[in-house]
Design a protein around this motif. Structure first.
Motif, PDB file in Angstrom:
ATOM      1  N   UNK A   2       4.180  -0.499  -9.987  1.00  0.00           N
ATOM      2  CA  UNK A   2       3.234   0.460  -9.286  1.00  0.00           C
ATOM      3  C   UNK A   2       1.933  -0.170  -9.397  1.00  0.00           C
ATOM      4  N   UNK A   3       1.587  -0.337 -10.610  1.00  0.00           N
ATOM      5  CA  UNK A   3       0.196  -0.566 -11.045  1.00  0.00           C
ATOM      6  C   UNK A   3      -0.238  -1.918 -10.176  1.00  0.00           C
ATOM      7  N   UNK A  50       1.241  -2.956  -7.143  1.00  0.00           N
ATOM      8  CA  UNK A  50       1.409  -2.390  -5.735  1.00  0.00           C
ATOM      9  C   UNK A  50      -0.250  -1.685  -5.258  1.00  0.00           C
ATOM     10  N   UNK A  51      -0.485  -0.655  -6.218  1.00  0.00           N
ATOM     11  CA  UNK A  51      -1.491  -0.284  -6.080  1.00  0.00           C
ATOM     12  C   UNK A  51      -2.873  -0.972  -5.839  1.00  0.00           C
ATOM     13  N   UNK A  52      -3.026  -1.898  -6.854  1.00  0.00           N
ATOM     14  CA  UNK A  52      -4.265  -2.731  -6.773  1.00  0.00           C
ATOM     15  C   UNK A  52      -4.226  -3.524  -5.662  1.00  0.00           C
ATOM     16  N   UNK A 108      -3.002  -2.697  -2.769  1.00  0.00           N
ATOM     17  CA  UNK A 108      -3.319  -1.795  -1.728  1.00  0.00           C
ATOM     18  C   UNK A 108      -4.952  -1.828  -1.569  1.00  0.00           C
TER      19      UNK A 108
END
Lengths: 571, 137
Positions: B23-24, B26-28, B30
């Motif tokens: 998740x970390x 993926x967010x970075x 994005x």
């Protein structure tokens, strides 16, 4: 019961006023000069969980401190100083290393080794297929059998794991959640074969499904049927396995998923509140089941923050149980907890440094009054620990217990202006979260809204950003970095891919030899029992495991009725 | 005409529930301007290949902490090939012993990121190594 009437306030107004004015003078005269010459290293000092930490603490920070109300004595309400009257002077915490890998034979050997070096309780680690209630020959199990823990398909595997280990003498903790009911049934049936009746069994099933949806993400069924299985274990054990800890309400995974110390504490207590309501709704008296709820926390790197968290946790749970739920048995007010040092604080780089990290974290857990402790091994960011690594981790606990002297007196940090102020601060912030979750209708509702999940995802991202900006230093990762040759562990444990084949072969052999007609008819009974929400499925599941039904067969039968849960997958 | 955005799928194969890292990352990615899809947990390899096909992604990032990497990566590479998707860049991260990394690269995994890798390093690597795949007609 209302507020306790005490005369044990420690500071009078005059004293506080004088201290406050002296502090002002000190800041003006000494501090201002010093800072002009040598500025402090940072503008703000934050704890690992971003609580602002003051330069110095004085009685002013705990001016309303009331000894009997806030601390009391060890073994007495509100248990801030510990749940036991003599704490480690009476008995050292249980040294309980989480272990299990490969085949049941390999795990049996590791358990005997751990007991031989002075471990005092077992803690079973299962492989992923077992954790998800799948057989070793399930297509989704490919590549996972025996990897993260021991593979268990049927009672046969339990018989091998516990061969030569007396189940009436040793207590066993099982980290198992959606299929907890199956593994507990196997434990009971295996003990039966050793001639040990279920009344005598001591141990714990994690059985905390709420934190699975929040953080650890091991689920099979949707939330409601998942909680129904939690309930069935609680009710069954209350009547038949009285020494068994029915739920280990776990903050560990919440913290490891990225939560702050306050979030870990608050979400765990909110889960606990939900489980108490569940027991009451099942028709039990709170004092019948609450004493068998235990807790499980993480011990992370910020030493004082962790100690304060543990102390606040005990005080808050005592209040919740006595004041919210009206529990009368002091054992219902106890928060007994297991601690594991923080896996997520370990680094792949310079792995020997992990021994030091683990020592600091273990010391915080002990100063925080834990009942049992797992210390991580230095090589666990690479693989499951080798025998050498797990020995050092175990010795770390023994050195704290027998050499450091911290076990000579109870709650030695009580009365520290800083520790007491931080304990109060963490408690206050945790109540804010708990109240918010109560307003949402309790933790189950909050989970359905995705509230704790999002809070944790946010915290995890913020933490990583702070590391990237070097606002938080991790030795060997973003500071004091050395070449790759220093990052290699001495030796790594590898699981033989043969394990999968051996395990599947054994499962097939069990299937050939058992009474398959009996298994089939019991599985039909189980499906029927699942359809009636009021029926307790535990007795049928015990019958099934006695007939060597596999974990996958049992869990799939329940899946036919309950359906499956899907990851909401936000990031 | 400007190039279309690079599209990346972050995937969690098998039964492994550790999703903090996925998740970390993926967010970075994005936040760095890539188009990111996260599969969620418990994906079979077939599901991952199917999703890659339907979403027409340029790269797949596999997060795996369960120890099953020596099964997951080779199987995924094989199935991508069979589906004609072998131009998708595959990278990964998680608990992966160093001496497994050359074996994974041999089967076509482009890069493996170990614990402690700065997000910026992953973002940079994706910028340099993943380009939009040509549209197939």
């Amino acid at each position: 019961m209302g507020e306790i009437k005490t005369k044990s306030g420690l500071f009078n107004e005059e004293a506080i006023e004088q201290i406050a004015s002296e502090k002002e003078r000190w800041e003006r005269e000494s501090l201002a000069k010093e800072i002009a010459r040598h500025p402090e290293r940072k503008e703000k000092f934050l704890s690992l969980s971003d609580l602002e930490i003051k330069r110095v603490y004085t009685p002013e920070d705990i001016k309303d401190f009331d000894y009997m109300r806030d601390l009391g004595f060890p073994g007495e309400y509100p248990f801030t100083r510990g749940v036991h009257t003599t704490m480690y002077r009476g008995r050292i915490w249980t040294i309980r290393q989480f272990a299990g890998f490969g085949t049941p034979e390999q795990t049996n050997k590791r358990y005997k080794y751990l007991l031989s070096i002075g471990q005092t309780g077992l803690s079973m680690a299962f492989d992923f297929p077992t954790l998800y209630g799948r057989d070793s020959d399930d297509p989704m199990s490919r590549g996972e059998v025996g990897k993260c823990g021991v593979a268990v398909d049927t009672l046969k595997d339990f018989e091998i794991i516990f061969d030569g280990i007396p189940m009436d003498k040793i207590s066993t903790s099982m980290t198992i959640n959606p299929p907890a009911i199956v593994l507990l049934a196997m434990y009971i049936a295996c003990a039966e074969k050793q001639g040990v009746p279920q009344e005598k069994l001591m141990g714990t099933v994690q059985n905390d499904m709420l934190k699975e949806f929040i953080a650890q993400k091991t689920w099979i069924y949707p939330p409601e049927p998942s909680l129904r299985l939690v309930r069935d274990i609680v009710v069954y054990c209350t009547h038949h396995v009285p020494k068994w800890n029915t739920i280990s309400i776990s903050g560990y995974h919440i913290r490891e998923a990225g939560a702050t110390a306050v979030q870990e504490l608050a979400f765990t207590l909110a889960d606990g509140i939900e489980y108490v309501r569940m027991g009451i709704n099942a028709g039990l008296d709170v004092d019948q089941f609450a004493p068998r709820y235990s807790f499980f926390f993480d011990s992370h790197m910020d030493f004082f923050e962790e100690i304060a968290k543990f102390r606040a946790a005990r005080r808050m749970w005592a209040k919740i149980m006595r004041e919210w739920f009206g529990a009368k048995n002091p054992r219902s007010w106890w928060m007994r907890f297991h601690t594991q040092t923080a896996g997520c604080s370990l680094t792949a780089q310079q792995p020997l440094n992990n021994i030091v990290r683990t020592t600091i974290e273990a010391l915080a857990a002990v100063l925080g009054g834990t009942q049992s402790l797992h210390t991580n091994s230095m090589d666990e960011t690479w693989a499951l620990p080798t025998e050498e690594a797990v020995t050092v981790a175990t010795r770390t606990q023994q050195i704290i217990a027998y050499e450091s002297g911290v076990t000579n007196t109870i709650d030695p940090l009580a009365g520290s202006y800083f520790v007491e102020a931080l304990t109060n601060q963490i408690e206050e912030k945790a109540w804010e979260y708990i109240n918010k979750i109560e307003e949402m209708g309790g933790m189950l509702e909050a989970i359905k809204k995705g509230y704790p999940q999002r809070e944790i995802t946010e915290s995890a991202f913020r933490f990583q950003q702070a590391v990237e900006r070097k606002e938080k230093i991790i030795v060997g990762v973003n500071e004091f970095v050395m070449g790759e040759e220093h990052d290699l562990p001495i030796e790594i444990l590898k699981i033989d891919p043969e394990v999968e084949r051996v395990q599947i072969e054994r499962l097939n052999e069990v299937r050939r030899k058992r009474n398959n007609a009996k298994v089939k008819s019991l599985l039909d009974d189980l499906r029927d029992a699942c359809k009636d929400e009021k029926t307790n499925v535990m007795p049928i599941i015990i019958d099934l495991v006695r007939e060597y039904a596999s974990i996958g067969e049992i869990c799939n039968a329940m899946k036919d009725v309950f359906g499956e849960y899907k990851d909401p997958a936000f990031f | 005409m400007s190039e279309r955005k690079v599209k990346i799928m972050i995937a969690k194969p098998g039964l492994d529930g550790h999703d903090r890292g996925a998740k970390v990352v993926a967010r970075a990615l994005r936040d760095a301007g890539f188009e990111v899809i996260y599969t969620g947990l418990h994906q079979s390899i077939d599901q991952i290949v199917q999703a890659a096909l339907e979403e027409d992604v340029d790269a797949i990032g596999i997060s795996i902490l369960s120890g099953a990497h020596m099964y997951v990566f080779p199987t995924l590479m094989q199935k991508l090939k069979e589906a004609g998707l072998d131009d998708i860049v595959v990278f990964g991260g998680g608990i992966i012993p160093l001496d497994d990394i050359p074996k994974l690269k041999e089967v076509g995994v482009k890069e493996i990121f170990l614990p402690g890798t700065p997000l910026e390093e992953i973002v940079e690597w994706v910028r340099n190594n993943v380009k939009p795949r040509p549209v197939k007609l």
